[in-house]
Design an enzyme around this catalytic site. Sequence first.
Site, mmCIF file in Angstrom:
data_model
loop_
_atom_site.group_PDB
_atom_site.id
_atom_site.type_symbol
_atom_site.label_atom_id
_atom_site.label_comp_id
_atom_site.label_asym_id
_atom_site.label_seq_id
_atom_site.Cartn_x
_atom_site.Cartn_y
_atom_site.Cartn_z
ATOM 1 N N GLY A 18 42.314 51.658 16.565
ATOM 2 C CA GLY A 18 43.714 51.302 16.350
ATOM 3 C C GLY A 18 44.377 52.359 15.495
ATOM 4 O O GLY A 18 44.013 53.531 15.535
ATOM 5 N N CYS A 19 45.320 51.955 14.695
ATOM 6 C CA CYS A 19 46.027 52.882 13.796
ATOM 7 C C CYS A 19 45.030 53.537 12.849
ATOM 8 O O CYS A 19 44.215 52.856 12.226
ATOM 9 C CB CYS A 19 47.092 52.113 13.007
ATOM 10 S SG CYS A 19 47.949 53.145 11.813
ATOM 11 N N PHE A 20 45.086 54.845 12.725
ATOM 12 C CA PHE A 20 44.104 55.540 11.890
ATOM 13 C C PHE A 20 44.227 55.208 10.414
ATOM 14 O O PHE A 20 43.291 55.388 9.651
ATOM 15 C CB PHE A 20 44.103 57.051 12.110
ATOM 16 C CG PHE A 20 45.420 57.763 12.206
ATOM 17 C CD1 PHE A 20 46.533 57.407 11.480
ATOM 18 C CD2 PHE A 20 45.528 58.849 13.063
ATOM 19 C CE1 PHE A 20 47.732 58.107 11.583
ATOM 20 C CE2 PHE A 20 46.711 59.571 13.174
ATOM 21 C CZ PHE A 20 47.815 59.187 12.428
#
Length: 174
Positions: free
Chosen positions: A9-11
């Site tokens: 997902g979002c880093f």
Amino acid sequence: MKTYVLGGGCFWCLDALYRKVRGVTDVVSGYTGGSIPDPDYDSVCTGTTGHAEVVAVTFDEEVVPGEVLLDMFFSQHDPTTLNRQGYDVGTQYRSSMFYRDEDQRREFESALERARGNWKDPIVTEITPLPRFYPAEDIHQDFYAKRPGTGYCQVIINPKLAKARKYYSEWLQD
């Protein structure tokens, strides 16, 4: 030292977690797996580059076993949802593991097998060879530590860190 390149997902979420793990010496948020050279955040967010948001996690295996980092990976995002994590939707948010060699591929496959028992639905995490890794812009590096009061950090990252503290406290530093 060993480095894993992982997308969950979002880093920002994995970046925040792995920076708290004893034995992790470096975490770099970045992009990989796509078709265009030198991607940036805006282009990756379009979902048309093929790149995933990932973190490159470098660690000392004498301090923290790779298995622990990989088990954390599978516990900190939903590896059963294709191209999404929560409200983040698109191929850039896919669950992904990018291996450097055959030994690493086997490590990733073993971690995926261990994780299967923790999820009701099938795991869709892709395990593929690592193409070129592109570091993300400075604003995305150590995002959580620099902006802990932002809504995303409060609503999305804090619960993930609380979960990690619950299950992995022996490996975390605070």
